[in-house]
Motif scaffolding. Structure first.
Motif, mmCIF file in Angstrom:
data_model
loop_
_atom_site.group_PDB
_atom_site.id
_atom_site.type_symbol
_atom_site.label_atom_id
_atom_site.label_comp_id
_atom_site.label_asym_id
_atom_site.label_seq_id
_atom_site.Cartn_x
_atom_site.Cartn_y
_atom_site.Cartn_z
ATOM 1 N N ASP A 305 59.405 74.127 54.824
ATOM 2 C CA ASP A 305 59.672 73.255 53.674
ATOM 3 C C ASP A 305 58.671 73.460 52.560
ATOM 4 O OD1 ASP A 305 61.861 71.703 54.857
ATOM 5 O OD2 ASP A 305 60.320 70.988 56.246
ATOM 6 N N PHE A 306 57.490 73.932 52.911
ATOM 7 C CA PHE A 306 56.488 74.147 51.860
ATOM 8 C C PHE A 306 55.485 75.206 52.297
ATOM 9 C CE2 PHE A 306 54.481 70.943 54.548
ATOM 10 C CZ PHE A 306 53.146 71.338 54.589
ATOM 11 N N LEU A 307 54.787 75.722 51.314
ATOM 12 C CA LEU A 307 53.699 76.664 51.558
ATOM 13 C C LEU A 307 52.375 75.951 51.290
ATOM 14 C CD1 LEU A 307 52.415 79.545 51.833
ATOM 15 C CD2 LEU A 307 52.824 79.814 49.379
ATOM 16 N N GLY A 308 51.465 76.042 52.218
ATOM 17 C CA GLY A 308 50.100 75.572 51.984
ATOM 18 C C GLY A 308 49.257 76.764 51.546
ATOM 19 N N VAL A 309 48.631 76.644 50.394
ATOM 20 C CA VAL A 309 47.799 77.732 49.879
ATOM 21 C C VAL A 309 46.336 77.364 50.090
ATOM 22 C CG1 VAL A 309 47.050 78.947 47.791
ATOM 23 C CG2 VAL A 309 49.477 78.439 48.123
ATOM 24 N N ASN A 310 45.643 78.171 50.872
ATOM 25 C CA ASN A 310 44.193 78.029 50.960
ATOM 26 C C ASN A 310 43.604 79.109 50.068
ATOM 27 O OD1 ASN A 310 44.835 76.213 52.947
ATOM 28 N ND2 ASN A 310 43.817 77.297 54.617
ATOM 29 N N PHE A 311 42.979 78.695 48.993
ATOM 30 C CA PHE A 311 42.448 79.689 48.053
ATOM 31 C C PHE A 311 40.947 79.486 47.847
ATOM 32 C CE2 PHE A 311 41.038 81.149 43.910
ATOM 33 C CZ PHE A 311 41.534 82.447 43.880
ATOM 34 N N TYR A 312 40.213 80.569 47.999
ATOM 35 C CA TYR A 312 38.772 80.549 47.715
ATOM 36 C C TYR A 312 38.394 81.567 46.656
ATOM 37 C CZ TYR A 312 38.411 77.376 51.602
ATOM 38 O OH TYR A 312 38.561 76.268 52.397
#
Ligand code: FCB
Length: 464
Positions: A305-312
């Motif tokens: 249902d969704f994308l979780g973006v972990n961005f550093y």
């Protein structure tokens, strides 16, 4: 989330069980692989050789502690809190016998969050695997798909009436391709990520597939059970940039790195298959891997249902014939000031990344499920009851600005979660890498707000 998804932008903070909970043997919990790595194999902090464990961490399992922590969340103005469950609290042996006390703990925590007006976002797996399952082959075994589905079903039956957002897995690539080989290396007495071998890369391909398959099957199970909330995955996404701009071999290296680090999971989630480069490179290293294509219809049928973006940070990539997969990444930082732990500070790449997801993957709903930074002691000094951390404060506000600019450009961004609310146990690096917007004295468990807390509070108060 929480009913009016379309209207409310979720301001949150993220954490993971092993990094914050402590209480490693409380209330019938079984051992996890991380309990074993840190206590038995003596994983040590690179450089100093000191042993650090999550046995106490920041004491977040303790109810009195977490209730006062929830007060800080309220003061900050958070709308939600992302946290993970320790599988070994719920199923001490990983499968079979359910430990009621472990499940009760999480159920109470969810109630306490809701009572405080915070929407819980629950990560089912953030790297701490029951050791009993590790002993049965862990993620290398195809049985892991069933183990995970059974565990997820137990959680769903208990929490899904109150939790509107689940994340199946956190960062497959980092856990399997960086942390696991590093632990393996550390068990041998040293810990140089550059020493990850070609064979280690090859060994992790099937486990990666088992995570993606377990995720897809679990999403299907939630839907079949009539779950009304949303289920997604959190990926560690990093734009890959050629280290020497215009050098064709670096451009090619960056392309392959992108396929492995980013597109492998993105394509699995939204295109129901793996990139051709991934199939070619990893079938060569593990002939069994070629057969995973037979599972692609399962991936395709269970789009998250969704994308979780972990961005550093973005990753600069260089062609290196001697390296596995012919590339090196992460060692080069064109702007080393300020020197953040997780790479160059380049918020503009968060905007580009979000736009790319919009354009290449059909504009799925996105949450930024992790974003934050640590810069070391030079960025953290106590002054009049506050910790001044100007670099982190600047990092967070510039990344939020970039994310909101992407949202204004049509990216379906639903929320932002800072990593992390509190300083905590940073995996291979232990307690010396502080990422919190609240300082924790690890001896006394005293919490002290940082400047970045105030910055984030003001941003939230202003709204989108
Ligand atoms: C991410 C992890 C998270 C934390 C941050 C700093 O890769 O998901 O647990 O360690 O990095």
């Amino acid at each position: 989330m929480a009913g009016n998804k379309e209207k409310t932008f979720l301001w949150g903070a993220a954490s993971a069980a092993y990094q914050v909970e402590g209480a490693w043997q409380a209330d019938g919990k079984g051992l996890s692989n991380w309990d074993v790595y840190t206590n038995l194999y003596r994983v040590t902090e690179p450089g100093t050789g000191r042993q650090q464990t999550g046995n106490v961490a920041i004491n977040a399992y303790d109810r009195a502690q977490y209730l006062s922590d929830i007060q800080l969340m309220r003061e900050l103005g958070l709308g939600g809190y992302r946290f993970s469950l320790a599988w070994s609290r719920i199923l001490p042996e990983g499968t079979g016998r359910v430990n009621a006390a472990g499940l009760d703990h999480y159920s109470r925590f969810v109630d306490d969050l809701l009572e405080a007006g915070l929407a819980p976002m629950v990560t089912l797996f953030h790297w701490d695997m029951p050791q009993a399952l590790e002993d049965r082959g862990g993620w290398s075994s195809r049985d892991s798909v069933g183990w995970f589905r059974d565990y997820a079903a137990i959680v769903r039956e208990r929490l899904a009436d109150r939790v509107e957002s689940f994340i199946t897995f956190n960062e497959p690539f980092i856990d399997l391709f960086l942390i696991e080989p590093m632990v393996e290396i550390a068990r041998g007495g040293f810990g140089d990520p550059g020493a990850i071998t070609d064979a280690q890369w090859g060994r992790q391909a099937l486990p990666m597939h088992h995570w993606m398959l377990a995720s897809a099957e679990t999403i299907g199970d939630f839907r079949a059970a009539g779950y009304k909330g949303e289920v997604g995955l959190a990926l560690p996404l990093m734009p890959t940039l050629p280290e020497r701009e215009g050098a064709p071999e670096d451009v090619a290296a960056a392309g392959l790195a992108d396929a492995v680090i980013n597109r492998w999971c993105l394509d699995a989630m939204f295109k129901g298959r793996y990139p051709d480069e991934v199939m070619a490179e990893f079938s060569r290293r593990d002939p069994q891997f070629a057969a995973v294509e037979a599972d692609f219809p399962i991936l395709a049928a269970n789009r998250p249902d969704f994308l979780g973006v972990n961005f550093y940070a973005p990753a600069f990539v260089r062609h290196a014939a001697e390296a596995p997969l012919d590339f090196r990444w992460g060692a080069y930082n064109p702007d080393p000031k300020p020197q953040a732990f997780n790479g160059p500070v380049k918020p503009e790449y968060l905007k580009l990344l979000l736009e790319r997801i919009r354009d290449d993957y059909g504009n799925p709903p996105v949450y930024i499920t992790e974003n934050g930074a640590g810069f070391g002691d030079s960025d953290e000094r106590f002054e009049r009851g506050l910790v001044l951390d100007p670099l982190r404060a600047d990092y967070i506000s510039r990344h939020i600005e970039a994310a909101l600019a992407a949202r204004a450009g049509g990216v379906d961004l639903r929320g932002y979660m800072v990593w992390s609310l509190f300083d905590n146990f940073e995996w291979m690096q232990g307690y010396d890498r502080r990422f919190g917007i609240i300082h924790v004295d690890f001896e006394t468990q005293k919490r002290t707000r940082k400047q970045s807390f105030e910055t984030y509070r003001e941003i939230i108060a202003k709204g989108v």
